[in-house]
Design a protein around this motif. Structure first.
Motif, mmCIF file in Angstrom:
data_model
loop_
_atom_site.group_PDB
_atom_site.id
_atom_site.type_symbol
_atom_site.label_atom_id
_atom_site.label_comp_id
_atom_site.label_asym_id
_atom_site.label_seq_id
_atom_site.Cartn_x
_atom_site.Cartn_y
_atom_site.Cartn_z
ATOM 1 N N TYR A 175 -0.747 0.381 17.278
ATOM 2 C CA TYR A 175 0.198 0.920 16.527
ATOM 3 C C TYR A 175 0.703 -0.222 15.110
ATOM 4 N N ARG A 176 0.223 -1.059 14.933
ATOM 5 C CA ARG A 176 0.707 -1.709 13.641
ATOM 6 C C ARG A 176 0.067 -1.156 12.581
ATOM 7 N N ALA B 14 3.363 3.212 4.127
ATOM 8 C CA ALA B 14 2.417 3.155 2.827
ATOM 9 C C ALA B 14 2.866 4.311 2.233
ATOM 10 N N ILE B 15 1.842 5.460 3.196
ATOM 11 C CA ILE B 15 2.159 6.308 2.872
ATOM 12 C C ILE B 15 3.572 6.775 1.989
ATOM 13 N N ALA B 16 4.591 6.740 3.136
ATOM 14 C CA ALA B 16 5.710 7.192 2.254
ATOM 15 C C ALA B 16 5.909 6.605 0.888
ATOM 16 N N SER B 17 5.581 5.281 0.795
ATOM 17 C CA SER B 17 5.381 3.950 -0.313
ATOM 18 C C SER B 17 5.470 5.020 -1.569
ATOM 19 N N VAL B 18 3.790 5.344 -0.834
ATOM 20 C CA VAL B 18 2.558 5.776 -2.435
ATOM 21 C C VAL B 18 4.379 7.389 -2.264
ATOM 22 N N VAL B 19 4.194 8.201 -1.686
ATOM 23 C CA VAL B 19 4.455 8.999 -2.864
ATOM 24 C C VAL B 19 5.984 8.783 -3.150
ATOM 25 N N VAL B 20 6.580 8.365 -2.319
ATOM 26 C CA VAL B 20 8.231 8.319 -2.743
ATOM 27 C C VAL B 20 8.678 7.704 -4.796
ATOM 28 N N PHE C 256 -0.718 2.356 -6.151
ATOM 29 C CA PHE C 256 -1.575 3.051 -5.294
ATOM 30 C C PHE C 256 -2.206 1.472 -4.443
ATOM 31 N N ASP C 257 -2.441 0.455 -5.747
ATOM 32 C CA ASP C 257 -3.292 -0.585 -5.171
ATOM 33 C C ASP C 257 -2.826 -1.107 -4.309
ATOM 34 N N MET C 258 -0.978 -1.461 -4.720
ATOM 35 C CA MET C 258 -0.612 -2.964 -3.969
ATOM 36 C C MET C 258 -0.354 -2.015 -2.230
ATOM 37 N N ALA C 259 -0.129 -0.250 -2.249
ATOM 38 C CA ALA C 259 -0.721 0.218 -0.775
ATOM 39 C C ALA C 259 -1.473 -0.245 0.042
ATOM 40 N N ILE C 260 -2.765 0.595 -1.037
ATOM 41 C CA ILE C 260 -4.120 -0.375 0.041
ATOM 42 C C ILE C 260 -4.066 -1.379 0.778
ATOM 43 N N GLY C 261 -3.900 -2.136 -0.459
ATOM 44 C CA GLY C 261 -3.997 -3.940 -0.400
ATOM 45 C C GLY C 261 -3.436 -4.364 0.640
ATOM 46 N N ARG C 262 -2.219 -3.902 0.871
ATOM 47 C CA ARG C 262 -1.261 -3.746 2.261
ATOM 48 C C ARG C 262 -2.111 -3.498 3.928
ATOM 49 N N PHE C 263 -2.746 -2.270 3.648
ATOM 50 C CA PHE C 263 -3.171 -1.883 5.037
ATOM 51 C C PHE C 263 -5.446 -2.589 4.675
ATOM 52 N N LEU C 264 -4.762 -2.869 3.949
ATOM 53 C CA LEU C 264 -6.466 -3.662 4.456
ATOM 54 C C LEU C 264 -5.903 -5.367 4.104
ATOM 55 N N ALA D 155 7.932 0.299 5.000
ATOM 56 C CA ALA D 155 7.510 0.751 3.095
ATOM 57 C C ALA D 155 8.428 0.526 2.407
ATOM 58 N N VAL D 156 9.220 -0.494 3.296
ATOM 59 C CA VAL D 156 10.594 -1.134 2.390
ATOM 60 C C VAL D 156 9.829 -2.444 1.431
ATOM 61 N N ILE D 157 9.324 -3.179 2.540
ATOM 62 C CA ILE D 157 8.268 -4.420 1.411
ATOM 63 C C ILE D 157 7.695 -3.370 -0.040
ATOM 64 N N ILE D 158 6.421 -3.201 1.031
ATOM 65 C CA ILE D 158 5.132 -2.288 0.074
ATOM 66 C C ILE D 158 6.947 -1.889 -1.357
ATOM 67 N N CYS D 159 7.388 -1.284 -1.373
ATOM 68 C CA CYS D 159 8.102 -0.722 -2.177
ATOM 69 C C CYS D 159 8.912 -1.629 -3.466
ATOM 70 N N TYR D 160 9.442 -2.585 -2.427
ATOM 71 C CA TYR D 160 10.676 -3.727 -3.195
ATOM 72 C C TYR D 160 8.988 -4.705 -4.029
ATOM 73 N N ASN D 161 7.605 -4.995 -4.142
ATOM 74 C CA ASN D 161 6.763 -5.499 -3.671
ATOM 75 C C ASN D 161 6.445 -4.496 -5.461
ATOM 76 N N ILE D 162 5.806 -3.462 -4.921
ATOM 77 C CA ILE D 162 5.911 -2.963 -6.592
ATOM 78 C C ILE D 162 6.608 -2.862 -7.295
ATOM 79 N N ILE D 163 8.464 -2.830 -7.625
ATOM 80 C CA ILE D 163 9.379 -2.594 -8.275
ATOM 81 C C ILE D 163 9.142 -4.569 -8.651
#
Length: 695
Positions: free
Chosen positions: A66-67, A75-81, A142-150, A125-133
């Motif tokens: 589930y996690r 991650a998908i939502a953050s990369v798209v938006v 993309f690297d931030m989202a992939i990194g978090r997923f890995l 999505a909030v964590i990834i987006c705010y870290n990207i900013i």
């Protein structure tokens, strides 16, 4: 002091040590792999291990999946938006707040472990987006989202490897024990209801406990597909068996109510009832394998025993005894249905008998509180808007930590009636975590040069925190203390700690938590009394709905949800109002009689359309609708009750004109049950006399 008494009284047992040591090993393995792969944030790998940690391997595995799914969706939502809205901060903030609110709403409606997926998708999505900013100049989206997923995946894989290979503890045996105990409890209650007159009035609370236990087992069963135990893959048949088991609760309550009525008239019948109980008990304890075609078998002496009982009873007890006979017959048949399904499950057969209509649906028929879900989503929306606005308007560089922590705390405890006390513990735990980070960063880590030394110095603190996890009162301290420390240390291959950044992040995290506490207190938190009032209103609405449901699969699913709601009510914290405590007690009794509402509709269809009794029954249905609508809306209903009792008396009088004796008897039984269990009056005749006296 925070939880000082439970902490002083805590004595870890052998299983606590095994669980804590296993989880620590998994966490260190995840950290080592993350270091080896040179991932950007190894703390998410080790943090994931601790977040999904559970003594049962099945629960750990399911939460791991589930996690991963939740992280992937976030991650998908953050990369798209992010590329679309990054340059419009207020619109971006509105979208993220709405996204988290919607995900939390879906999560709160789903009372299964799957709810973790949607909740995690929201705040990830909030964590990834705010870290990207925050790191926009150094890391791509993309690297931030992939990194978090890995990083999450590394933690999940390491946790799964350790939990399934080192002293695995399966949930299957625990479920099997709980199911066996619940079945034994229902049989024991049946014995006591028929034999123990003195304790008859105390059974409803015990029956409520059984409904709560079945709801718990229903949730536990979801994890069976994620482990190798004797019950692996048996989630659906087990949940189906639990549906049948909850129907037994309605049977038992109905029996106890009939016997209370009988006892008020005369106790002589109990002598003959003991012989009936002996024959039924022997029949139910028969250890032979039940065949599907034998599902509806009854004891050989069943009819003759009850004929003798009715013949020896007083005339005013006859209808009630016939109702008791019907309830006991349904109880025996439902017990055999439960035994047949359980027998098949233990043999590894996940199929149901052809004669049995499955009640399990793709969206299980359980109690769902849309009001709480909406308020939870709104509170999350407001929290993210306020915290992010603070970050934007202040220009504070570490404000992103404030917004992230606010988003996380807005979600993780919102399923509770009042999350505020738990969030206050969360705040204190984060303060203690900041102290631990300071001690490790400036007192310990300067002397650590190798990975094995890091493992050695972290072991005492982490293992002590992990031993608190299996004990619910202490989990609220252990988890935030451990996660706050691990995230605050921010371990990297080239470790260094910026003092200013550390203090900024610590202060920001605390402010974010404080914002969550205040908003949730205003928007979301509810006292136990308010919560119970809302659930009772839904109960009365469900009783009204049963008036118009034909008997069949749809009605059984509806009854299942009503009984699950009773389980939820019995699992709530103690309410202060004596009136509400009484209504909780009566709600279970009312649920046991909803089947008689469907019988009214069924009997109408069997009567001639022109018969005057048909219009009388329809008037009774409307009176019942009005009565429970008034209770649902918390309006005065004394006059409505008098009209209802009058309608009952009218239909009771009209039953003497029904030519079909079988229909007349069934109608009298249902009228008696409705009067006793839904209107809480002794008898229909008594209600009639009371109505005439009032008029």
């Amino acid at each position: 002091m925070l939880l000082i008494k439970p902490l002083l009284a805590f004595r870890p047992n052998k299983m606590d040590w095994i669980f804590a040591t296993k989880t620590f090993v998994a966490g260190m393995l995840a950290l080592y792999v993350a270091f080896s792969l040179n991932l950007a944030y190894p703390i998410w790998a080790i943090g994931t291990v601790f977040v999904i940690a559970n003594p049962y391997s099945g629960m750990t595995s399911s939460k791991s999946i589930y996690r991963i799914l939740g992280t992937l969706l976030g991650a998908i939502a953050s990369v798209v938006v992010t590329p679309l809205l990054m340059n419009t901060p207020w619109l971006f903030t509105c979208f993220l707040a709405a996204w988290v609110g919607f995900c939390l709403y879906i999560s709160l409606l789903d009372r299964t472990p799957r709810s973790y997926v949607s909740m995690l998708a929201g705040y990830t999505a909030v964590i990834i987006c705010y870290n990207i900013i925050y790191y926009a100049d150094t890391v791509s989206i993309f690297d931030m989202a992939i990194g978090r997923f890995l990083e999450i995946t590394v933690g999940v894989v390491c946790s799964a490897i350790v939990s399934t290979t080192i002293f695995p503890l399966h949930i299957g045996p625990a479920v099997e024990t709980r199911v066996s105990k619940t079945i034994q409890d229902t049989n024991a209650l049946f014995d006591q209801i028929l034999l123990d007159q003195k304790q008859l009035h105390h059974y409803n609370q015990l029956l409520g406990n059984i409904t709560r236990d079945t709801s718990d087992i229903h949730t536990m069963a979801v994890h069976l597909s994620y482990e190798k135990s004797s019950l692996q893959g048996m989630t659906k048949p087990l949940q189906e068996m639990l549906h049948q088991l909850t129907v037994l609760v309605a049977n038992l309550v109905a029996m106890s109510e009939r016997m209370k009525q009988l006892d008020q008239i005369d106790l002589t019948y109990r002598t003959s009832l003991k012989a009936i109980h002996t024959h039924i008990a022997e029949f139910l304890k028969d250890g032979h394998e039940i065949k599907p075609q034998e599902l509806n078998l009854l004891p050989n002496q069943f009819e003759s025993d009850f004929d003798a009982l009715v013949a020896s009873a007083r005339p005013e007890q006859v209808i009630i005894l016939n109702g008791l006979k019907m309830d006991i017959r349904h109880f025996i048949q439902n017990v055999r249905a439960v035994k047949l399904i359980w027998q098949r499950i233990q043999q590894g057969d996940d199929s149901l008998p052809e004669s049995m209509s499955p009640l399990t649906t793709t969206y299980p028929s359980l109690h769902r509180d849309h009001g709480v879900a909406v308020r939870g989503g709104i509170s999350a929306f407001i929290i993210i808007m306020i915290s992010t606005a603070f970050w934007i308007l202040s220009g504070w560089k570490a404000g992103f930590m404030l917004a992230e922590m606010a988003a996380i705390s807005a979600c993780i405890l919102t399923a509770m009636d009042n999350p505020v006390p738990a969030l206050k513990i969360f705040i204190r735990a984060n303060i203690y975590a900041a102290v631990m980070v300071f001690i490790y960063a400036y007192g310990v880590f300067p002397h650590v040069t190798t990975f094995w030394e890091l493992v050695l110095v972290l072991a005492p603190f982490i293992i002590c925190c992990l031993m608190l996890f299996p004990h619910p009162p202490l989990t609220g301290l252990g988890l935030p203390l451990l996660m706050g420390t691990i995230m605050g240390l921010n371990l990297h291959n080239n470790y260094s700690l910026d003092q200013i950044a550390f203090f900024d992040a610590s202060i920001g995290s605390l402010i974010g938590l404080i914002i969550s506490v205040y908003v949730i207190h205003i928007v979301r938190a509810m006292s136990p009394d308010i919560t119970v009032q809302r659930i009772l209103a839904m109960h009365y609405k469900a009783v009204r709905k049963a008036l118009y449901l034909p008997y069949g699969t749809e009605f059984k699913q509806h009854l299942r949800s009503m009984l699950d709601r009773i389980g939820v009510l019995n699992g709530k914290a103690a309410v202060q109002s004596q009136r509400l405590n009484k209504e909780i007690h009566l709600a279970l009794i009312e649920t046991s009689a909803v089947i008689d509402l469907t019988r009214l509709q069924e009997l109408i269809e069997k009567l001639p359309e022109q018969a005057s009794i048909v219009s009388s029954i329809e008037n009774l249905q409307q009176s019942l609708d009005d009565y429970f609508r008034a209770k649902e809306m918390q309006r005065p209903h004394t006059d409505i009750l008098q009209n209802l009792l009058h309608s009952l008396a009218v239909v009771q009088s009209a039953t003497d004109e029904v030519e079909n004796s079988d229909i007349a008897q069934r109608l009298k039984i249902s009228l008696n049950n409705i009067c006793s269990s839904l209107c809480h009056q002794n008898t229909v005749n008594g209600a009639k006399q009371k109505t005439l006296a009032v008029s």
